[in-house]
Design a protein around this motif. Structure first.
Motif, PDB file in Angstrom:
ATOM      1  N   THR A   1       0.846  -1.187   0.000  1.00 26.87           N
ATOM      2  CA  THR A   1       0.000   0.000   0.000  1.00 26.87           C
ATOM      3  C   THR A   1       0.885   1.241   0.000  1.00 26.87           C
ATOM      4  O   THR A   1       2.113   1.141   0.201  1.00 26.87           O
ATOM      5  CB  THR A   1      -0.915   0.042   1.229  1.00 26.87           C
ATOM      6  N   ILE A   2       0.266   2.406  -0.198  1.00 33.78           N
ATOM      7  CA  ILE A   2       1.000   3.665  -0.080  1.00 33.78           C
ATOM      8  C   ILE A   2       0.259   4.568   0.898  1.00 33.78           C
ATOM      9  O   ILE A   2      -0.961   4.465   1.066  1.00 33.78           O
ATOM     10  CB  ILE A   2       1.164   4.370  -1.443  1.00 33.78           C
ATOM     11  N   GLU A   3       1.003   5.435   1.538  1.00 34.24           N
ATOM     12  CA  GLU A   3       0.414   6.412   2.455  1.00 34.24           C
ATOM     13  C   GLU A   3       1.245   7.679   2.418  1.00 34.24           C
ATOM     14  O   GLU A   3       2.447   7.645   2.140  1.00 34.24           O
ATOM     15  CB  GLU A   3       0.371   5.865   3.887  1.00 34.24           C
ATOM     16  N   GLN A   4       0.588   8.799   2.683  1.00 34.23           N
ATOM     17  CA  GLN A   4       1.303  10.062   2.708  1.00 34.23           C
ATOM     18  C   GLN A   4       2.080  10.188   4.003  1.00 34.23           C
ATOM     19  O   GLN A   4       1.601   9.803   5.081  1.00 34.23           O
ATOM     20  CB  GLN A   4       0.340  11.235   2.548  1.00 34.23           C
ATOM     21  N   SER A   5       3.294  10.734   3.914  1.00 36.96           N
ATOM     22  CA  SER A   5       4.149  10.911   5.076  1.00 36.96           C
ATOM     23  C   SER A   5       4.796  12.284   4.961  1.00 36.96           C
ATOM     24  O   SER A   5       5.816  12.456   4.290  1.00 36.96           O
ATOM     25  CB  SER A   5       5.227   9.819   5.127  1.00 36.96           C
ATOM     26  N   GLY A   6       4.150  13.280   5.621  1.00 38.41           N
ATOM     27  CA  GLY A   6       4.637  14.654   5.501  1.00 38.41           C
ATOM     28  C   GLY A   6       4.470  15.138   4.068  1.00 38.41           C
ATOM     29  O   GLY A   6       3.376  15.067   3.503  1.00 38.41           O
ATOM     30  N   ASP A   7       5.566  15.603   3.463  1.00 31.17           N
ATOM     31  CA  ASP A   7       5.497  16.068   2.073  1.00 31.17           C
ATOM     32  C   ASP A   7       5.917  14.968   1.098  1.00 31.17           C
ATOM     33  O   ASP A   7       6.220  15.252  -0.064  1.00 31.17           O
ATOM     34  CB  ASP A   7       6.378  17.309   1.889  1.00 31.17           C
ATOM     35  N   ALA A   8       5.927  13.713   1.556  1.00 28.72           N
ATOM     36  CA  ALA A   8       6.333  12.589   0.718  1.00 28.72           C
ATOM     37  C   ALA A   8       5.305  11.468   0.818  1.00 28.72           C
ATOM     38  O   ALA A   8       4.315  11.569   1.555  1.00 28.72           O
ATOM     39  CB  ALA A   8       7.702  12.094   1.150  1.00 28.72           C
ATOM     40  N   TRP A   9       5.525  10.393   0.084  1.00 31.90           N
ATOM     41  CA  TRP A   9       4.648   9.235   0.079  1.00 31.90           C
ATOM     42  C   TRP A   9       5.489   7.988   0.322  1.00 31.90           C
ATOM     43  O   TRP A   9       6.589   7.846  -0.180  1.00 31.90           O
ATOM     44  CB  TRP A   9       3.905   9.117  -1.249  1.00 31.90           C
TER      45      TRP A   9
ATOM     46  N   ASP B   1       4.463  -2.483   3.414  1.00 31.08           N
ATOM     47  CA  ASP B   1       3.973  -3.858   3.449  1.00 31.08           C
ATOM     48  C   ASP B   1       3.389  -4.045   4.839  1.00 31.08           C
ATOM     49  O   ASP B   1       4.089  -4.402   5.786  1.00 31.08           O
ATOM     50  CB  ASP B   1       5.109  -4.843   3.205  1.00 31.08           C
ATOM     51  N   GLY B   2       2.081  -3.789   4.966  1.00 28.34           N
ATOM     52  CA  GLY B   2       1.463  -3.821   6.292  1.00 28.34           C
ATOM     53  C   GLY B   2       2.087  -2.749   7.177  1.00 28.34           C
ATOM     54  O   GLY B   2       2.090  -1.558   6.852  1.00 28.34           O
TER      55      GLY B   2
ATOM     56  N   ALA C   1       7.628  -0.191   6.539  1.00 26.76           N
ATOM     57  CA  ALA C   1       7.924   0.774   5.485  1.00 26.76           C
ATOM     58  C   ALA C   1       8.937   0.160   4.524  1.00 26.76           C
ATOM     59  O   ALA C   1       9.929  -0.448   4.940  1.00 26.76           O
ATOM     60  CB  ALA C   1       8.471   2.063   6.086  1.00 26.76           C
ATOM     61  N   ILE C   2       8.667   0.317   3.231  1.00 26.09           N
ATOM     62  CA  ILE C   2       9.532  -0.257   2.203  1.00 26.09           C
ATOM     63  C   ILE C   2      10.382   0.821   1.531  1.00 26.09           C
ATOM     64  O   ILE C   2      11.601   0.693   1.427  1.00 26.09           O
ATOM     65  CB  ILE C   2       8.699  -0.997   1.133  1.00 26.09           C
ATOM     66  N   LYS C   3       9.707   1.888   1.059  1.00 27.57           N
ATOM     67  CA  LYS C   3      10.426   2.895   0.285  1.00 27.57           C
ATOM     68  C   LYS C   3       9.685   4.221   0.338  1.00 27.57           C
ATOM     69  O   LYS C   3       8.455   4.252   0.377  1.00 27.57           O
ATOM     70  CB  LYS C   3      10.567   2.425  -1.183  1.00 27.57           C
ATOM     71  N   LEU C   4      10.455   5.326   0.318  1.00 25.00           N
ATOM     72  CA  LEU C   4       9.905   6.671   0.352  1.00 25.00           C
ATOM     73  C   LEU C   4       9.988   7.291  -1.043  1.00 25.00           C
ATOM     74  O   LEU C   4      11.009   7.154  -1.737  1.00 25.00           O
ATOM     75  CB  LEU C   4      10.696   7.525   1.348  1.00 25.00           C
ATOM     76  N   PHE C   5       8.908   7.971  -1.461  1.00 25.15           N
ATOM     77  CA  PHE C   5       8.852   8.620  -2.772  1.00 25.15           C
ATOM     78  C   PHE C   5       8.468  10.087  -2.610  1.00 25.15           C
ATOM     79  O   PHE C   5       7.842  10.484  -1.619  1.00 25.15           O
ATOM     80  CB  PHE C   5       7.835   7.925  -3.679  1.00 25.15           C
ATOM     81  N   ALA C   6       8.810  10.886  -3.624  1.00 24.11           N
ATOM     82  CA  ALA C   6       8.543  12.324  -3.547  1.00 24.11           C
ATOM     83  C   ALA C   6       7.088  12.657  -3.869  1.00 24.11           C
ATOM     84  O   ALA C   6       6.553  13.658  -3.371  1.00 24.11           O
ATOM     85  CB  ALA C   6       9.468  13.073  -4.506  1.00 24.11           C
ATOM     86  N   THR C   7       6.447  11.841  -4.710  1.00 19.86           N
ATOM     87  CA  THR C   7       5.071  12.137  -5.133  1.00 19.86           C
ATOM     88  C   THR C   7       4.205  10.881  -5.053  1.00 19.86           C
ATOM     89  O   THR C   7       4.719   9.750  -5.025  1.00 19.86           O
ATOM     90  CB  THR C   7       5.040  12.661  -6.587  1.00 19.86           C
TER      91      THR C   7
END
Length: 276
Positions: free
Chosen positions: A130-138, A142-143, A146-152
């Motif tokens: 799944t994905i979720e917003q985290s501050g100004d990032a996404w 996996d449940g 946290a796997i990876k942080l993205f900018a958008t």
């Protein structure tokens, strides 16, 4: 009597005169022959010898004054410079132990091979991403992990589209201690999931020839992985670069998600993966 006749006396005197003339002529010829032999003998051979030695000296000069017998005598005679057995070979400082000009000329092949960094992977459930917003990032999760942080959000969704085809996310250089450590961390996937292919992500890839892969460095603060003249990645250590080369060798495209993002630390928000 022979001595009292006119003809007898004349005959005796004629015989003596011809004997004297013959002896003198033989003596003169002997002297001339000795002079000729002296001129054409040892001194002539000496001149031939000088010419031959001069040719050998010329060949040795072509080797930079290397002693004869230090390499292939046939090559030395040609005057061509030798790559093997020269005293400046870093792998043979004694100036030519093996005498094999082929291997001795390439110092890199004689260095111990670099061992690739150990694999560093995390396992996840591709059906639970799944994905979720985290501050100004996404963030891709996996449940509860946290796997990876993205900018958008778009980048995060593309990350899920790729990751669901695999079961492990692997890292190269995650343990580096550099100030800009995320710049030296590279990711790739392993373990096909067998799930049906979902919607294709936006592909941003560099195509390369695996046969042209090579590690260069140290170059500045790290080691570069290139395919011919095309730079692909920058790693923190030779071992990390060798691990990246092994992964890249089984593929033909290096793809990125989040390339060119506007975050202050853009490498942290970028995901690398390979395709065939």
């Amino acid at each position: 009597m022979i001595y009292t006749t006119k003809f007898g006396v004349l005959a005796r005197r004629s015989t003596w005169r011809w004997g004297t003339i013959t002896f003198a002529a033989a003596a003169v010829l002997g002297v001339l022959l000795a002079v000729v032999l002296a001129a054409c003998g040892p001194s002539g051979a000496g001149r031939v010898g000088v010419a031959s030695d001069g040719g050998q000296a010329s060949g040795a000069a072509g080797l930079g004054g290397a002693p004869t017998g230090g390499g292939d005598s046939g090559s030395a005679g040609s005057g061509e410079p030798q790559t093997g057995g020269s005293g400046d070979d870093p792998d043979h400082p004694d100036g030519g132990g093996s005498g094999d000009g082929g291997d001795g000329g390439d110092g890199g092949e004689l260095e111990p091979p670099v061992q690739p960094a150990a694999e560093d992977c995390v396992t996840y459930d591709p059906a639970n991403l799944t994905i979720e917003q985290s501050g100004d990032a996404w963030r891709m999760r996996d449940g509860g992990h946290a796997i990876k942080l993205f900018a958008t959000k778009t980048d995060a969704e593309d990350g899920v589209k790729v990751a669901r085809n695999w079961t492990r996310l692997c890292f190269i250089g995650r343990g580096n201690d550099r100030a800009d450590r995320h710049r030296y961390i590279i990711t790739y996937f392993q373990g096909p999931s067998g799930l049906p292919f979902g919607p294709a992500p936006h592909f941003d890839c560099i195509t390369y020839d695996p046969a042209e892969l090579a590690v260069h460095g140290p170059d500045g603060d790290g080691w570069g992985l290139r395919a011919a003249a095309t730079p692909l990645l920058f790693l923190a250590s030779a071992a990390d670069a060798e691990r990246a080369r092994l992964v890249a060798a089984g593929n033909t495209r290096l793809c990125l998600i989040g390339h060119g993002n506007g975050q202050p630390d853009p490498s942290r928000y970028q995901l690398e993966y390979w395709r065939q």
